[in-house]
Each structure stands twice: as C-alpha cells, then as structure tokens.
Design a protein around this motif. Structure first.
Motif, PDB file in Angstrom:
ATOM      1  N   MET A 199     -21.422 -35.433 -23.786  1.00 26.96           N
ATOM      2  CA  MET A 199     -21.397 -34.039 -23.357  1.00 26.96           C
ATOM      3  C   MET A 199     -22.473 -33.250 -24.090  1.00 26.96           C
ATOM      4  O   MET A 199     -22.649 -33.386 -25.301  1.00 26.96           O
ATOM      5  N   LEU A 200     -23.210 -32.447 -23.315  1.00 28.35           N
ATOM      6  CA  LEU A 200     -24.172 -31.509 -23.920  1.00 28.35           C
ATOM      7  C   LEU A 200     -23.400 -30.205 -24.187  1.00 28.35           C
ATOM      8  O   LEU A 200     -22.622 -29.766 -23.354  1.00 28.35           O
ATOM      9  N   CYS A 201     -23.630 -29.614 -25.355  1.00 28.82           N
ATOM     10  CA  CYS A 201     -22.679 -28.600 -25.829  1.00 28.82           C
ATOM     11  C   CYS A 201     -23.251 -27.197 -25.903  1.00 28.82           C
ATOM     12  O   CYS A 201     -24.426 -26.995 -26.224  1.00 28.82           O
ATOM     13  N   SER A 202     -22.361 -26.241 -25.652  1.00 31.38           N
ATOM     14  CA  SER A 202     -22.693 -24.843 -25.937  1.00 31.38           C
ATOM     15  C   SER A 202     -22.311 -24.550 -27.383  1.00 31.38           C
ATOM     16  O   SER A 202     -21.609 -25.325 -28.024  1.00 31.38           O
ATOM     17  N   SER A 203     -22.758 -23.413 -27.840  1.00 28.78           N
ATOM     18  CA  SER A 203     -22.476 -23.016 -29.206  1.00 28.78           C
ATOM     19  C   SER A 203     -20.967 -22.827 -29.420  1.00 28.78           C
ATOM     20  O   SER A 203     -20.420 -23.161 -30.462  1.00 28.78           O
ATOM     21  N   ARG A 204     -20.274 -22.312 -28.375  1.00 29.21           N
ATOM     22  CA  ARG A 204     -18.847 -22.093 -28.540  1.00 29.21           C
ATOM     23  C   ARG A 204     -18.085 -23.408 -28.591  1.00 29.21           C
ATOM     24  O   ARG A 204     -17.118 -23.551 -29.323  1.00 29.21           O
ATOM     25  N   GLU A 205     -18.571 -24.393 -27.795  1.00 29.14           N
ATOM     26  CA  GLU A 205     -17.884 -25.688 -27.806  1.00 29.14           C
ATOM     27  C   GLU A 205     -17.956 -26.348 -29.178  1.00 29.14           C
ATOM     28  O   GLU A 205     -17.137 -27.196 -29.508  1.00 29.14           O
ATOM     29  N   LEU A 206     -18.939 -25.945 -29.972  1.00 34.01           N
ATOM     30  CA  LEU A 206     -19.068 -26.494 -31.329  1.00 34.01           C
ATOM     31  C   LEU A 206     -18.429 -25.576 -32.368  1.00 34.01           C
ATOM     32  O   LEU A 206     -18.563 -25.810 -33.570  1.00 34.01           O
ATOM     33  N   HIS A 207     -17.765 -24.494 -31.883  1.00 31.15           N
ATOM     34  CA  HIS A 207     -17.141 -23.512 -32.781  1.00 31.15           C
ATOM     35  C   HIS A 207     -18.151 -22.893 -33.741  1.00 31.15           C
ATOM     36  O   HIS A 207     -17.831 -22.592 -34.877  1.00 31.15           O
ATOM     37  N   LEU A 208     -19.379 -22.732 -33.271  1.00 32.17           N
ATOM     38  CA  LEU A 208     -20.400 -22.138 -34.145  1.00 32.17           C
ATOM     39  C   LEU A 208     -20.588 -20.662 -33.843  1.00 32.17           C
ATOM     40  O   LEU A 208     -21.030 -19.912 -34.700  1.00 32.17           O
ATOM     41  N   ASP A 221     -19.512 -17.418 -30.485  1.00 31.91           N
ATOM     42  CA  ASP A 221     -18.780 -17.161 -29.250  1.00 31.91           C
ATOM     43  C   ASP A 221     -19.653 -17.377 -28.022  1.00 31.91           C
ATOM     44  O   ASP A 221     -19.234 -17.126 -26.907  1.00 31.91           O
ATOM     45  N   ASP A 222     -20.895 -17.846 -28.230  1.00 33.84           N
ATOM     46  CA  ASP A 222     -21.841 -17.937 -27.125  1.00 33.84           C
ATOM     47  C   ASP A 222     -21.497 -19.100 -26.208  1.00 33.84           C
ATOM     48  O   ASP A 222     -21.509 -20.269 -26.619  1.00 33.84           O
ATOM     49  N   HIS A 223     -21.192 -18.763 -24.948  1.00 35.34           N
ATOM     50  CA  HIS A 223     -20.859 -19.819 -24.001  1.00 35.34           C
ATOM     51  C   HIS A 223     -21.657 -19.621 -22.711  1.00 35.34           C
ATOM     52  O   HIS A 223     -21.255 -20.003 -21.626  1.00 35.34           O
ATOM     53  N   ALA A 224     -22.821 -18.962 -22.864  1.00 29.49           N
ATOM     54  CA  ALA A 224     -23.619 -18.655 -21.674  1.00 29.49           C
ATOM     55  C   ALA A 224     -24.319 -19.906 -21.154  1.00 29.49           C
ATOM     56  O   ALA A 224     -24.773 -19.938 -20.018  1.00 29.49           O
ATOM     57  N   GLY A 225     -24.423 -20.934 -21.956  1.00 29.97           N
ATOM     58  CA  GLY A 225     -25.107 -22.165 -21.541  1.00 29.97           C
ATOM     59  C   GLY A 225     -25.198 -23.079 -22.740  1.00 29.97           C
ATOM     60  O   GLY A 225     -24.507 -22.860 -23.750  1.00 29.97           O
ATOM     61  N   LEU A 226     -26.037 -24.127 -22.623  1.00 30.45           N
ATOM     62  CA  LEU A 226     -26.184 -25.034 -23.763  1.00 30.45           C
ATOM     63  C   LEU A 226     -26.817 -24.291 -24.936  1.00 30.45           C
ATOM     64  O   LEU A 226     -27.540 -23.313 -24.762  1.00 30.45           O
ATOM     65  N   MET A 227     -26.538 -24.786 -26.122  1.00 27.14           N
ATOM     66  CA  MET A 227     -27.163 -24.232 -27.326  1.00 27.14           C
ATOM     67  C   MET A 227     -28.604 -24.755 -27.357  1.00 27.14           C
ATOM     68  O   MET A 227     -28.844 -25.972 -27.362  1.00 27.14           O
ATOM     69  N   LEU A 228     -29.568 -23.854 -27.309  1.00 31.85           N
ATOM     70  CA  LEU A 228     -30.972 -24.260 -27.241  1.00 31.85           C
ATOM     71  C   LEU A 228     -31.554 -24.274 -28.654  1.00 31.85           C
ATOM     72  O   LEU A 228     -31.762 -23.238 -29.276  1.00 31.85           O
ATOM     73  N   LEU A 229     -31.816 -25.481 -29.154  1.00 28.25           N
ATOM     74  CA  LEU A 229     -32.192 -25.613 -30.567  1.00 28.25           C
ATOM     75  C   LEU A 229     -33.639 -25.208 -30.812  1.00 28.25           C
ATOM     76  O   LEU A 229     -33.985 -24.809 -31.921  1.00 28.25           O
TER      77      LEU A 229
END
Lengths: 357, 821
Positions: free
Chosen positions: B117-126, B128-136
C-alpha cells in the motif's frame, strides 16, 4: 376631453363598500370576494380599461384606482376580521359549559397510571440520599443577577473565568447584569445571606434546580439542564468531611462497589478545589469506551468554600468553614439509565416517557 | 496543551511507566485528556519511486501503479491521484503492520494483484493530511528503499494532551509541567540553556522603546537581533512544533512559538526595518483610533464594551510615528511581519495586565495563543530569560545572530507577590490532617515558594504564581498547593454528622405529594423548553412586556415562557403527528412575568459589588396537565382535578366558571377557588385558537388543568397540618334526595355548602344530576343533590327528618332555589 373610464369611480367604490358592509357571514364573504376585490370586480375591469387612456393620463388614473382598491380591500379585511371574531364568539357560545355544575360521578374517567419524568425521579432519588445524610433541600430562582450568579461567587465582572460559563443574558437592567442562572450556586449565596441575617448558621443543604448554558444541544448537552449542589457551613468542617460526603453519597447512590476519587481543579468559589470522579458505572472500572479506558468518569466539582465567598456573604471564616459540591442530575439519569442521546429528555415522545416508572 | 514526552524529558526525569506518569499528572491536576503515539509502527515503511501508472480495466476509482523500492518493480493498486512519474512516496510492503494495527497483505482485485500500500500522511499517523499520498520530494531528497523513519528523522514519541486549569498559567508550558512533576517526584528541574546579550553597541543607540501605560503593561523589553538569516527551522525543532500542534513557519517565528510553548512567555518578533523609527511603544489606545488586523478587519479602538466594568481600554503597540501597529499581547499588524528578507529583528517580550488583555480579546473577538496566556497571567520576571532562550534556539539555524547589548527594559506596574501567614493548625483546619512543618516546607520550596518561620510560617510565592492572593484567600491558595503536591487521595475521609435534622420543607413535601398524585392519576411528566419564540408568546399575550434573552441561540427560544400550556400542547402535537396523541402530558415548572407586567416582581441587587438595585421577573411555579386522549375535554379535567383535590385534602375548593385566562377556552374554563376566594388555578379546555396556532395536526378538544403551586403549597400546608378527623356516628344515617330549580347565577357548590352548613345533622351532600330543559323557566336549571343525614348520639326520627327536610328547603328558598315537586 373624452370621457374617462374612471368617471364613475367614486360611486362604484361606494357601491363596493356597501356590498362589503352587507356581508353577513364568512360564507357570504368568501363567495363575494371575487366580485369585490378579485378578478370579477369592477376594479379589475377598470384596471384593464386604463389602456385606452392617453399615456400622460394613465399615471394619475392608475393612482386613483389604486386608492379605491386600497379602500375596498381595507374594508373587506376589516369586515372579515369582524365576521371571524363574531363567528368565533358564536362558536364559543355554542360550546359554553358551566364547569361548576359538573356531576363528577358522571364523568369519572377511566384512569391509567402515568409516568414520572426521568429527571424529576432522579432528582428525588438524589435528594433522598442527601436527606438521609442530614441535608435539607433548598430551591432558588432561575433568573439571577450577576451578583448572585457570579460576583459573590468570586467571579468579578469581565473576568476571564466568566468564560467558563456560556451565559444567556436577560434583557433587563444594565447589559450583562441579569442572567439565566448558569449553575445552582447562586442559591448557596441566598442561603448563606439568609442564614447570616437570621443568625441561623450552620447550613447543611442540597440545592437542585434547572440551569441554563448557551450551548448548542447535542447527545451529551442541553441548553437547559438540571444540577444539584450541596453546601455545608459549620464549625470545624474540613476537606476530609467533603471527601467523606462525596464518598458516602457515591456508594449510596451508585452502589457499594462504586468508588470516588478527587483530583485538583479550579473553581473560583472554592479553594482548595477538586473534580470528583467515580468508578465508571458501565464497566465497573474495567475500562471501556465511555470512560476512555480509564475506569473513571468525571461527575462534578467540589471544594472548600473560598474565603472570598465567605467574605462576600459576611461569614467569619475564622469561626465557620465549609464546602460545596455540584453535579448534573440529567447526567446521573443518563449514566444510570444509559440514555444514548440527552435530547430524548426534551422531545417528550410518549414512547420514551412510558418506559419510566 | 500538547506535550511531547521527549520535550518534557529534557527538563525532568520521568518514570518508565507511561500509565504511572499519566496517573501522577491527573493527581496533580494536570489532567491528561489524550495520549497519542507518534512515529510508531513505521519500521516496515520504505521509500518507493513511482515508475509507471496504468489504468485497470473495469475500474475507474483505482489505478495500477508500478513502483521501485529497491528490489525491482512492484505492482500496487492505488486510489490516490496526486502524484506523477518519478515522485517518491512511502510504501508499506506486504507483511507491514501500520500504526493502528492495520496489516498489509497481498490483495487481488479486478484481476490484478496489489503487493502493498502507498500511504498518505494520515495513514502513517504523522499528520491529519489525507488529501493524497505523502509526497516525500517536497520534504527531503529521497533515496529509494530507505526506511521512512531514517529518511524523515522520525523518532517514536508520545504526545500527551493535557488540560491546564484557569488558575495555573504557570503550568501552561513544558517547563511548568516539568516543575510540578519534579516537585512531586523529588527530583531536580533542569532548566533550558539560555544565552545572554552580546557585548558591543548598546541597543539604545538605534532602538527606542516607550511605556506610557504602566497600568496596562507591567514590563516591556525590546531586543535587537542582527545578522538574522530567515529560513526553515531544523527538522527536530519543526517536528517538535508539529507534535505540539503548531505549524512550522520560519526559524524566527518558530523560535517565538517554541519559547512560548516551552516557557510560557509569548514574544513578538518585528522586522526592525519595517518598524518606523525602530521604536516599540506601548500605550492606551485613544478614542477615534482604528487598527486593521491581519484578517483585514478595521477595528475601532477604545470603545467601551457591553460587559460590566469594560471601559474600553485597549493596550496597543505603536511605532516611532505613534501609529498603532498592533493590539498588545493579542495580534500584530501585517506591515512589520517577518519575511525571508528580514535581517534585523525587534523582539518584544512583555507582561501585560491580564484583565486588559481579556477584555480586549473578548471585545474584539480575537483570540491567539499569546492572548490566552497573557489574560491568565504570564510570569512578569520571565521576559529576558525567554529572549535568551529564543536566541539560543534561533542560533541553531542562524548561528551568526547577534543579540545587541543592553536590551531595553521598561517597567510598569506588576503585581507584588503577597506574603501569606500560615498559622500552626491552619493546614489541619482546612484539610483535616496535620502535615508536619518540614514536609510543608519541602513541598512549597520545591515550587519555589519562599518559606520563613517556625510554627507560624511566612510564605511568599514566586512571581509566576499570580494565582496566590493575600490574606485568608491566599492561605487557602497555599493550602491547595500543599494538598495538591501531597496528593488529594492521600488525604483522610470522614463522613460528618450534625445534630440538625435533614429533610424536606413543607413546600417540597407538598410538591412530592402533588407529583405522585398527578402521576398516579395518569399524567406522564414532560420537560418543555423554558424559552419560547416571540410568535408563541404573542399567541397568548400580544403586545405584553416579555422577558427577552439578549443572546439567544435561536429565535425559537428567545423569550421566557409565561405558561406551560403552550409547550405541553406542542408536545402533545408532536406525539399526535406520530399517531400517539392519546396521552396526558403534564409538567411542574417555572413561568416568568416581566416586571412591567406584574406587581409582584422580585427586588434584588446586582451590578459591580452588588450595589445596584435590580428588578427581576416574577417567577411562579405551576403544575399544568394537558389531556389529549380522544374523548378528553373540560369534563375530564374537572374529574381529574376532583381526584387530585381529594389526594391533597383540598375538599373545600370549588370549581367556578370564570373569564378564562389567556390560553384557555373562553367559555369552557373555570377557576379553582378556596373558601376565602383565593384562586389556586384553572381547569377547562385549551383555547382552540392556541391549539390551531401551534399544532400541525387535526386539532381536538384538549382538557387542561393549570395549578398555581405558589398558592397550592400554602393552602395544602395549612389544610393538612392540623387537620381534625371526626369519628362517624354509630347510628344509622338516612339518605335524602332533593332537587331544586336554581337560577343560573347560583353556583351548585355554594348551594351545597350552604345546605351542608345549615345543620350539623347533614353528614354529606353530593350533586348527582343537572337538568336543563323546556320544563324549566329560562335562566334556571335543576340541580339534584343526594344528602346523608344523621346524628352522633341517636337515630333520627321520622319527625326529625321531616323537620330537617323543611329546614333545608327553606334554606334553599332563601337563596332563590325552589324545591321541585
């Protein structure tokens, strides 16, 4: 100059007014409406005929016609009001019943027992626990001045701690001097003032009643709610007495296996102050969602009477000391009867009311 | 307040067990309301690069993404769309367990296999951002296959959300919490490292400060920082701010926020080159001045507020041209904000009068982290220490910063800490337990209180403890601190007793009897709103003065009710709408009359010091019952009343037709009157106009009983206390029926009472028939009564009965009632 369609307007208006005055019943009025003010009225015909007029004459003629229509409609409305009121009076007269002559034996209704309000019944249970412990019960008004609701309780005007209460202000006196009481605590002040005046200290009282907070209703809060407050003023009263009363009450009301604990808190009218928590009544302390897995739920606030409060009511703090505590009656009812949504308490759905006896 | 434990641990040694720590904090009144685990469960998450994106046949919400995470191409089904080829994103591969316990497994859908699974910031509990994947790529220079925790420098941490009571501004900071814990645990508090001003040119050579409102501003310090390089904060400081709930902005602004969170001192940085004359002045706003705040609102200043005692004092910051550039302690202006181009900073660190800030903040509806702290009270001695900490933090990202020598430091009025006398036995008199002198001393000194003396202690709080008052109140404040550190739950418990009896007042007893009677007889108790709409009020009392709420939540609930009838009819109607209208609803509650509409308004005192005479509404407790069952009517209500009256011993109360009060049916209403003419309530039907006005259902007759409890309580208490009970005669009694032709004006109850009172031989009398009809003269009706006649000491003889009958007939005749033959 050609003849205007409005040449006879004055006479025609008088005729319409006479017709209106002659309506004798609401039925006649309804039937006659189209001919007087509606589409089939002469006024409507005249309105259409205005088109024949030269453009420069139309405005004045229109105004004349408008004025005539206004008079007729006003007369019509007035007649309708008169006839409505007469019809009501007639209906009421026909309905007249002399209740002094009722023969009770003939109307004795087949009664089925009703249901007490869940809040009132909870309040009574709480009162009874405290009465058993030696408390009297005191009532107080729901509209209070800022002195009783705030200032005598050591909450000065415009002080940030007033923000702890979302207050409904009443439109009397200077702005923000009259409130719907935000807690039952003003009754404490009334009691202490009265006892000082009559020389009848000590006080051991609980004060139940309806309070108000400007808080949008949700599953846990209502803008109006019921609180019960306790006040003891006596010689030699200490924090140990407060903790003991809270503990005895908790076990008497919620059950022998329910414990209480105190933790430091802030209330302007008590010092030292505490929140009191009890064993979660749902999981009996095991930890559940209701108590956020802590095994404890917050019930109310308490503390030793603040010296500033004693001073405000003229009680000598070297001779007397005391404590106060308070908590929600509705909340006790909610906990005991596991009411999922507090709003059910004010919806008065008979299917809700009937469950309680 | 959010407290990352890693931050707290810098200042105090913490116990190993998190639950022990939380229990201790609760016990200190630093109540833990939430626990958040940050950066945990990320061990398996790695950095992956997007190499291909393809549509999946038959699916329009998800796409097939091919990524490289260092071990060759992997196919992943992904629903997000915020990325492009070449982007780097976090990948949770098959077998990973995400924070919250979500296990990643191979999944087949639409004929393709997803290997992670490719993750959003919220899915990693980092965040509240769940607008899309966390772009590193936006955050770091990513390396494919690297562990995410290494790539982002994430250290697992716990964040406690604690609530600080209003009287403990000193605890509203990381160090403040650490101080309480250090005192409780008996360990050292390690204060943060701070710098001191650099040597060199004095600040006053280019910077000015003025303090023209010593009452509003107790201390104003202005520091000049030069050689500032504005940029992002170092990652660990940015993460710290994020965990504490604030957004990183720039190193300068972040340093200000970090100092506020850590020490509790708000500071305000200005771009020195955008402050006219490099001057920071503090004064009271003048009438006519305005300020445009950051939200674009132009606010008039120095306008008295609605609240009592709010004279409109606004404390403002002005520049060298005496122009207002900010609301002191609340909000700054836009012109002097820190920008990337800033190289010199004026740093204001001050103490403002809490009440002034509170009123300004309330009046303008502006709240900020700073105003929240100032209005509770910031340590007046903290300003330059906080600047020292600010500079130390800023130097981590801008090492060349110079803190110019001799920062400007102006003093106004600050509270003087009181000295509180603690007499021997005071602690025991309040807490019920003697805590020995050395322990008291140790507790207070651990909190930086100064303690002098032996048996009687002189206690002086540190400057930060603005909550400690003088005199007896201060003694209570100090004893609370002793109890708090000692632990409330170590204090003894004792259930007191006293010789005075508890119990209910007469009024309360009657209220209970009444409620029981009403419920037994069929009332279901409702709770209707005390507040009604203007329109509902006007249905009953058009044009009458009403008690209005100044700030209602909704116009439907903006006026205090004058009756319970309206609310009960509404409650009936709501049930009727659901087909449940066959119900008897009642309520015992308070109604309110505006002082202008009553002669019995309440006089009380209010205003500042309770010195103003106030007239309050008259409050009247009533019990009102609305009978809504199919065949209910005024008759039901009368019969119900008779039963209630019997239960309460109100047998002398008569039902008399009357002009109906508002809300009752004008020709089907009666008042309930005691022998001396006191009206205790009304019975009848609800005015059909009212029913139509509030109900959206077909209306029906609604019976109503409305009792004035203020009167009922008095009458019942009088009636029942010393009620005499007589022993019935042992001799048989005789029955006698009498029918009279009675003029309409003569009340059936009055006639009965007169007959009953005419001879002691009349045991009872009861109306049993009423007849109106053609055989009777108009304006009269026939009333038939059943009487029982008897004597205490004998059986009445025929002759006596005949004589008694003639006497009764004569008595009735005297009132205008003729016997029917």
């Amino acid at each position: 100059m050609t003849a205007s369609p409005l040449d006879n307007l004055s006479a025609q208006t008088d005729e319409l007014l006479a017709t209106v005055a002659a309506f004798d019943s609401l039925e006649q009025l309804v039937e006659g409406e189209p001919f007087v003010t509606g589409k089939r009225s002469i006024l409507s015909a005249l309105q259409k005929s205005l088109g024949q007029l030269a453009p420069e004459d139309r405005k004045d003629a229109g105004a004349l016609l408008q004025e005539a229509r206004r008079r007729v409609e006003a007369a019509f409305d007035e007649r309708r009001a008169t006839l409505t009121s007469a019809a009501r009076a007639q209906a009421l007269e026909a309905d007249r019943l002399d209740l002094g002559d009722v023969v009770v034996a003939q109307v004795r209704a087949p009664y089925t027992a009703g249901h007490p309000g869940i809040v009132a019944a909870t309040q009574r249970q709480l009162e009874d626990v405290f009465i058993g412990m030696g408390f009297t019960v005191a009532d107080g008004p729901e509209v209070e001045s800022d002195w009783y609701n705030f200032e005598a309780l050591n909450i000065p005007p415009a002080h940030p701690s007033r923000g702890m209460w979302d207050t409904f202000y009443v439109d009397l006196g200077e702005p923000e001097t009259v409130v719907l009481r935000t807690h039952t605590s003003p009754t404490q002040i009334h009691l202490m003032e009265a006892a000082v005046q009559s020389g009848t200290l000590p006080i051991h009282s609980v004060m139940p009643g309806r309070c108000y907070r400007r808080d949008t209703p949700d599953a846990r809060h209502l803008a109006a709610f019921h609180q019960i407050e306790g006040l003891v003023v006596d010689r030699g009263i200490t924090f140990a007495d407060l903790a003991g009363v809270i503990d005895t009450f908790t076990r008497a009301y919620f059950g022998a296996d329910i414990q209480s604990r105190l933790r430091p808190a802030f209330f302007p009218f008590t010092e030292p102050s505490a929140e009191f928590e009890i064993t979660c009544t749902l999981c009996r302390g095991e930890g559940c969602r209701t108590c956020s897995q802590t095994g404890w739920i917050e019930l109310g606030g308490c503390g030793m009477l603040d010296p500033a409060v004693l001073e405000a009511v003229g009680i000598d703090g070297d001779e007397w000391s005391g404590f106060a505590f308070g908590f929600g009656i509705d909340r006790c009812a909610q906990m005991r009867h596991q009411i999922a949504d507090m709003r059910a308490l004010i919806e008065n759905d008979v299917r809700f009311l009937r469950q309680f006896s | 307040m959010k407290i990352p434990l890693s931050w707290l641990r810098e200042f105090v040694a913490l116990p190993d067990s998190l639950s022990d720590l939380i229990a201790t904090m609760d016990d200190l009144g630093l109540v833990v309301e939430g626990v958040e685990h940050v950066g945990e469960g990320l061990e398996d998450v790695i950095v992956a690069r997007i190499d291909a994106i393809a549509a999946i046949v038959g699916a329009d919400r998800v796409r097939l993404v091919t990524v490289d995470a260092g071990q060759g191409p992997l196919d992943i089904v992904c629903g997000a769309t915020n990325f492009a080829l070449g982007n780097h994103v976090p990948l949770a591969p098959v077998g990973a367990v995400l924070p919250g316990g979500f296990a990643i497994a191979e999944r087949k859908m639409r004929g393709v296999t997803s290997n992670g699974m490719l993750c959003s910031s919220r899915e990693l509990h980092l965040s509240d951002d769940h607008a899309g994947l966390m772009l590193l790529d936006e955050m770091i220079t990513p390396v494919v296959g690297q562990k995410l925790t290494d790539a982002l420098g994430i250290v697992a941490d716990v964040v406690l959300d604690i609530s600080i009571e209003g009287n403990r501004p000193d605890a509203w900071s990381i160090v403040g919490v650490a101080r309480d814990l250090a005192a409780r645990f008996g360990v050292a508090l390690r204060l943060p490292e701070v710098t001191t001003p650099d040597a060199g040119v004095a600040t006053s050579s280019t910077v000015r400060a003025s303090l023209d409102a010593p009452e509003l501003c107790g201390r104003l310090t202005v520091s000049l920082l030069e050689n500032v390089i504005v940029g992002p904060s170092p990652a660990h400081l940015a993460q710290r701010l994020t965990m504490a709930g604030m957004r990183p902005i720039s190193n300068v602004v972040d340093a200000s926020n970090l100092v506020m969170l850590e020490l509790g001192q708000p500071t305000h940085p200005y771009d020195a080159d955008h402050v006219d004359g490099r001057t920071i002045g503090v004064r009271a706003a003048r009438v006519g001045e305005t300020l445009e705040t950051l939200d674009g609102t132009v606010r008039p200043l120095a306008q008295p507020g609605r609240g009592l005692g709010d004279a409109g004092d606004d404390c403002v910051i002005v520049d060298g041209s005496d122009r207002v550039i900010g609301l002191a302690g609340v909000m700054g202006g836009a012109s002097s904000e820190i920008s990337d181009a800033t190289t010199a900073v004026l740093l204001e660190a001050a103490y403002f009068d809490p009440m002034t800030i509170a009123r300004t903040s309330k009046r303008h509806g502006l709240r900020s982290e700073a105003s929240n702290r100032f209005e509770r009270g910031v340590d007046p001695t903290l300003a330059l220490y906080a600047v020292g900490r600010f500079v130390a933090l800023l130097r981590e990202s801008s090492p060349s910063v110079v803190w110019c020598a001799e920062p400007l430091d102006l003093h106004g009025t600050t509270p003087t800490p009181p000295t509180v006398t603690l007499r021997e036995g005071d602690v025991e008199r309040t807490l019920g337990v003697a805590i020995d002198g050395p322990e008291v001393k140790a507790i207070l000194e651990a909190l930086d209180f100064t303690v002098d003396g032996g048996t009687t202690l002189q206690v002086t709080p540190p400057a930060r403890r603005l909550d400690v008052r003088a005199g007896a109140a201060g003694r209570a404040d100090v004893i609370e601190e002793i109890a708090r550190l000692y632990s409330y739950n170590r204090l003894p418990r004792r259930t007191p007793t006293w010789p005075q009896p508890g119990g209910l007042s007469e009024r309360q007893k009657v209220r209970r009897r009444l409620r029981d009677a009403l419920v037994d007889l069929g009332m279901s108790e409702a709770w209707t709103p005390s507040l009604v709409s203007e329109a509902e009020f006007d249905l009953l009392h058009p044009g009458v003065a009403r008690v209005r709420i100044t700030n209602p939540l909704a116009s439907e609930e903006s006026v205090l009710r004058t009756t319970l009838v309206t609310g009960l009819v509404q409650a009936w109607a709501r049930n009727a709408e659901r087909g449940l209208g066959d119900v008897v609803l009642g309520e015992i509650g308070t109604v309110f009359t505006h002082p202008d509409a009553t002669t019995t308004s309440r006089q009380t005192r209010g205003g500042a010091n309770g010195a103003v005479a106030l007239t309050l509404p008259h409050e009247n407790e009533r019990a009102t019952i609305v009978f809504g069952r199919a065949d209910d009517s005024a008759l039901t209500a009368v019969a119900f009343w008779q039963s209630v009256a019997t239960r309460l011993g109100l047998v002398e109360v008569t039902v008399r037709s009357t002009a109906a009060p508002a809300g009752l049916h004008p020709t089907r209403a009666a008042c309930l009157t005691t022998a001396d003419g006191t009206v205790i309530g009304y019975v009848g039907e609800v005015d059909p106009q009212l029913v139509e006005g509030v109900a959206n259902v077909p209306t029906r007759r609604l019976g109503v009983l409305d009792l004035d409890l203020d009167v009922v309580f008095r009458v019942v208490a009088n009636a029942s206390n010393d009620q005499r009970v007589s022993v019935p005669s042992r001799y048989p009694s005789a029955s006698l029926d009498l029918a009279f032709v009675v003029p309409d004006h003569l009340h059936a109850g009055d006639l009965a009472a007169t007959l009953r009172g005419s001879s002691e031989l009349v045991e009872s009398i009861e109306l049993f028939d009423v007849y109106r009809g053609e055989h009777l003269p108009s304006g009269t009706r026939s009333l038939a009564y059943a009487l029982r006649l008897g004597a205490a000491d004998r059986t009445l003889s025929e002759a006596e009965l005949a004589q008694l009958r003639s006497g009764l007939i004569a008595t009735a005749a005297a009132l205008g009632a003729a016997i029917r033959s």
